[in-house]
Write a protein that holds these residues in place. Structure first.
Motif, PDB file in Angstrom:
ATOM      1  N   THR A 252       0.827  -1.210   0.000  1.00 26.91           N
ATOM      2  CA  THR A 252       0.000   0.000   0.000  1.00 26.91           C
ATOM      3  C   THR A 252       0.860   1.258   0.000  1.00 26.91           C
ATOM      4  O   THR A 252       0.556   2.231  -0.693  1.00 26.91           O
ATOM      5  CB  THR A 252      -0.941   0.004   1.222  1.00 26.91           C
TER       6      THR A 252
ATOM      7  N   THR B 239      -9.441  -2.247  -4.685  1.00 26.84           N
ATOM      8  CA  THR B 239      -9.111  -3.198  -3.622  1.00 26.84           C
ATOM      9  C   THR B 239      -9.986  -4.443  -3.764  1.00 26.84           C
ATOM     10  O   THR B 239     -11.057  -4.384  -4.382  1.00 26.84           O
ATOM     11  CB  THR B 239      -9.332  -2.576  -2.235  1.00 26.84           C
TER      12      THR B 239
ATOM     13  N   THR C 110      -7.728   1.009   3.573  1.00 28.11           N
ATOM     14  CA  THR C 110      -6.924   1.834   2.675  1.00 28.11           C
ATOM     15  C   THR C 110      -7.347   3.297   2.756  1.00 28.11           C
ATOM     16  O   THR C 110      -6.507   4.210   2.836  1.00 28.11           O
ATOM     17  CB  THR C 110      -7.050   1.319   1.233  1.00 28.11           C
TER      18      THR C 110
END
Length: 871
Positions: free
Chosen positions: A69, A95, A104
């Motif tokens: 990420t 995602t 996220t």
């Protein structure tokens, strides 16, 4: 706030940048097929996206725990500059699940988090992050003045029938985005019925298609269906970058990071110490003992660490459910209920709890599969599964939670650098093989999975103590249903294994490294294919673990190679490019800033320029930029010349050039373009990304020229005072061998390699034969396969030289070997390497030797060349 990246992370982003810059110049497929794929073995030909054949579409492979990420956040700026050439891109961040989408979003929006800070720093705070559910909040002003990141699940867009999906529906709130869009705009969906039939839909899908987003795909192995690729077509992706630990077989893997690299950079806990038990109760009990032992050790660590056990229970209907396990912990093991958190689909006892807080009471977490998504606590050290292994995905995702290293920093006590697994033989009947397969599924190389599992064959830990582990390497016990006690063992075999007859058949105990020939003979003597496979796999795994204990690096044996130095102003300086520049005293303003017509010129088709694609070593002349009309270069952009100079200075910024010097160089360059060559300022603004690349390369060439002058002056000049010194040595440290892939161990088992695994060496070819000759030499104490750009180096005029092998001889001398194929042995590159290698040897006072080996007719063999050099 700036968070420094690990070396492997920087290398990954550098490869991506090189590819995107090359793709911008010569196209997505040619750039991929030409560019070196770092760490990728047997790379596949480029597979373009259907309908988007010219769009860059690449995959970056990182094992669990590699920080995908964070690298995705850095990718936004790299793609914007290197390929999209947009000040403020729009990003569609896909995602695999809603849980990961929420996580996220949280990290990209929270100040202080590395993911947020990466985006904020990249765009000077001008960043907007949206949940796809809130797409109506995006304004035209946002898209013009901010980088906009929209986070979504692939499922939101991946539908065969788009009716009823909000992202595909007409929405009047989006009308401002379409006010200036031509009615004839291609590639957009239109209203199909009613009074407005044929008009452009004011849909989020159309908004994306018009702005052509950068698409980042997280856990890309989940998105391989034709419908997933159709989503990329629908949004008219401009560039697609995938991140995953397990790429699909046909992925365009551009870069591969190994688990060994993560371990060397202190990101993950390895090896995994696996203990098998008679029953699930014993597995649970000894998990508690292990946690307590680690807790006592952690109390002495400089950082706060509270080791946690992750229990994997069975699903409803199973034997050991979360209720059964919880009751056992509280009633039989007397664990305070307040120290236990149950985290399942309907029970979320960790919500709102900070597991890193010193006052947090949680020591045990019970889950089934809920932790597989979006859960991350590096205090998790012990994995205990009482569940029957049915879903490999559930196991590997939960197991991945215990691999992350606290604070991404190796701890002082070795016990805190490992992970621990406890399983029951009833539910994990082939635990080593099952754990091995799960690690491979998580992105480990096969040889890494072998080396990083330490199996304790005993059935219990006896109160948490484990006397087997210490200085002695662990043994491997293999119980078989066939009687092999009559197998003929040679004296060498008996030093490495024993075979005993048992009631069930026989027991093989591996205590040392067994030769491939013995393993083959032993396996061939059995009747069952399953038994043969078990012997081969266990012997292979045992050899890997055995080497991980007996290799010199693991035993703390020092290994240092002296580096080339020179005396400057009375001090001994390391010979490297930066020092050569310092000695040379280079100043960018001493060089001509003018940009020639060959380097950059306007044409009827847009812009043409010449740039050296250093990433692929090829000069591309007059590459054509975006196909935009020349007349547009006369349209006022609103920029002043000073604004353009400031912008170019930021893009061309260099770590070794002060900002005032660089700003003045850029000012002179722009002034020459505007006043001498009479190019319109508006045109320079329109093509500023290309101009920034040209200026950066021009500065790079000037730096290389200055470095070359300094190199000759410091090392080969008449007054050069060169010395090969251990005061500036390269140390081969215990866990500092970040190989990207490893030699698999056949057909020859290397005995003297300094590290347990031999990195980046094929099992055939001339370099393999050279390594074998070193290993067989009686005068070599130990040696290492030197890693390109991550090992010992000698300086060249423009870069560094990483010899193939570095050895320490039995008399203490350091022996460096570079092997060259016959066709390369006499070229300029080899001559320069030979010159600096021989200088390194001459300046060592007899402490070092350098040899460039070649296989050719009439020349002695490799063993003879090595023996002659050593003497």
């Amino acid at each position: 706030m700036t968070f420094s990246l690990k070396k492997y992370q920087t290398a990954t982003l550098d490869v991506l940048r090189d590819y995107l810059e090359a793709a911008r110049l010569i196209g997505a497929k040619p750039a991929f097929d030409t560019l070196e794929k770092i760490g990728v073995r047997a790379p596949r030909p480029y597979r373009p996206l259907d309908g988007l054949e010219t769009v860059p579409y690449v995959c970056l492979r990182l094992p669990t725990g590699g920080g995908k990420t964070l690298l995705s956040a850095h990718t936004v700026k790299i793609a914007a500059d290197a390929y999209l050439e947009r000040e403020f891109p729009i990003v569609l961040w896909l995602t695999p699940t809603n849980t990961i989408r929420a996580q996220t979003l949280e990290t990209l929006k929270r100040p202080g988090h590395p993911n947020y800070e990466a985006l904020r720093d990249a765009f000077d705070g001008r960043i907007r992050v949206f949940d796809i559910a809130d797409f109506v909040q995006i304004t035209p002003a946002d898209l013009q003045s901010h980088a906009c990141v929209v986070v979504a699940t692939i499922q939101t867009l991946r539908v065969g029938n788009t009716d009823g999906r909000k992202v595909y529906a007409h929405n009047e709130n989006l009308e401002p985005h379409f006010s200036a869009v031509s009615r004839n705009a291609p590639g957009v969906e239109r209203i199909e019925d009613g009074d407005r039939k044929g008009e452009i839909k004011f849909s989020f899908r159309n908004l994306l298609a018009l702005h052509r987003p950068l698409v980042i795909v997280d856990e890309a192995h989940n998105n391989t269906s034709p419908l997933s690729y159709e989503v990329l077509q629908r949004v008219n992706a401009a560039c697609v970058v995938e991140f995953t630990a397990t790429p699909a077989a046909d992925s365009n893997v551009l870069h591969n990071v190994s688990a060994t690299e993560l371990k060397a950079e202190e990101m993950i806990k390895l090896p995994i110490r696996l203990t098998e038990h008679r029953s699930w109760e014993e597995a649970v009990r000894d998990s508690i003992f292990t946690r307590q032992r680690l807790h006592d050790i952690a109390a002495r660590d400089s950082s706060y660490i509270r080791p946690i056990v992750l229990f994997q229970a069975e699903k409803k209907g199973g034997e050991i459910t979360k209720e059964v396990l919880l009751a056992y912990l509280v009633e039989q093991e007397n664990i305070d209920r307040g120290k236990i958190a149950v985290v399942t689909g309907d029970q979320k006892e960790l919500d709102g709890i900070n597991l890193f807080a010193p006052d947090c009471p949680i020591d045990f977490v019970i889950t089934i599969e809920a932790l597989k998504e979006g859960w991350d606590c590096s205090f998790a050290y012990v994995f205990c599964s009482v569940a029957s292994v049915k879903s490999t995905k559930d196991v590997e995702q939960i197991l991945g939670r215990v691999l992350r290293m606290p604070y991404a920093k190796r701890r002082a006590d070795a016990e805190l650098n490992r992970a621990y697994a406890h399983v029951s033989r009833n539910t994990w009947p082939n635990a080593v093989a099952q754990l091995h397969d799960r690690l491979v599924d998580m992105g480990f190389e096969d040889s890494e999975a072998d080396a990083f599992i330490e199996n304790d064959p005993r059935l219990e830990l006896q109160g948490g103590e484990n006397p087997q582990y210490g200085e002695a390497p662990p043994s491997t016990v293999l119980d078989l249903n066939e009687d092999l006690s009559a197998f003929d063992l040679t004296p060498e075999d008996r030093a490495a294994l024993t075979i005993e007859k048992t009631e069930e058949g026989s027991r093989i105990t591996f205590t040392g490294e067994v030769s491939p020939e013995t393993v083959t003979r032993l396996a061939a003597s059995t009747r069952s294919p399953e038994t043969r496979a078990k012997i081969v796999s266990e012997a292979k795994r045992h050899s890997a673990v055995w080497r991980s204990h007996v290799a010199p690096a693991q035993r703390g044996v020092p290994f240092r190679a002296p580096q080339l130095c020179f005396r400057f102003d009375g001090a001994l300086e390391l010979a490297d490019r930066e020092t050569f520049l310092d000695v040379r005293g280079w100043n960018l303003l001493d060089y001509a800033p003018e940009v020639t017509e060959t380097e950059f010129r306007l044409s009827d088709s847009g812009v043409q320029w010449e740039i050296d694609l250093s990433a692929i070593g090829k000069l591309t002349e007059r590459a054509v930029g975006r196909a935009e009309q020349y007349d547009l270069d006369l349209v006022d952009t609103g920029w002043t010349e000073n604004q353009l100079v400031s912008w170019l200075e930021r893009k061309a910024r260099q770590p070794d050039i002060t900002q005032p010097v660089l700003l003045e160089f850029v000012r002179r360059a722009v002034a020459s373009l505007v006043r001498t060559r009479r190019l319109p300022e508006t045109a320079l603004v329109r093509w500023r990304f290309i101009l920034a690349k040209v200026l950066a390369q021009k500065i790079g060439l000037y730096r290389a020229e200055a470095s070359k002058d300094g190199y000759q002056q410091c090392l080969f000049g008449p007054e050069a005072a060169v010395e090969t010194s251990f005061d500036h040595s390269y140390d081969f440290v215990r866990d500092g061998y970040p190989s990207r892939w490893n030699y698999e161990g056949y057909p020859y088992l290397f005995q003297k390699h300094f590290y347990p695994l031999v990195g980046e060496l094929d099992n055939k070819g001339e370099e393999f034969e050279c390594a074998k000759a070193l290993d067989l030499s009686g005068k070599v104490k130990h040696w290492v396969r030197n890693l390109e750009r991550r090992g010992f180096s000698l300086p060249l005029a423009r870069n560094n030289f990483y010899p193939d092998f570095v050895a320490e001889l039995t008399d203490g001398r350091i022996f460096v070997v570079e092997h060259k194929g016959k066709v390369y042995a006499t070229n300029d590159d080899s001559a320069e390497k030979r010159n600096v290698g021989e200088l390194w040897e001459r300046s060592s006072g007899g402490k070092a030797l350098f040899l460039m080996t070649v296989i050719e007719k009439g020349r002695p063999g490799l063993s003879e060349q090595i023996a002659a050099k050593i003497g």
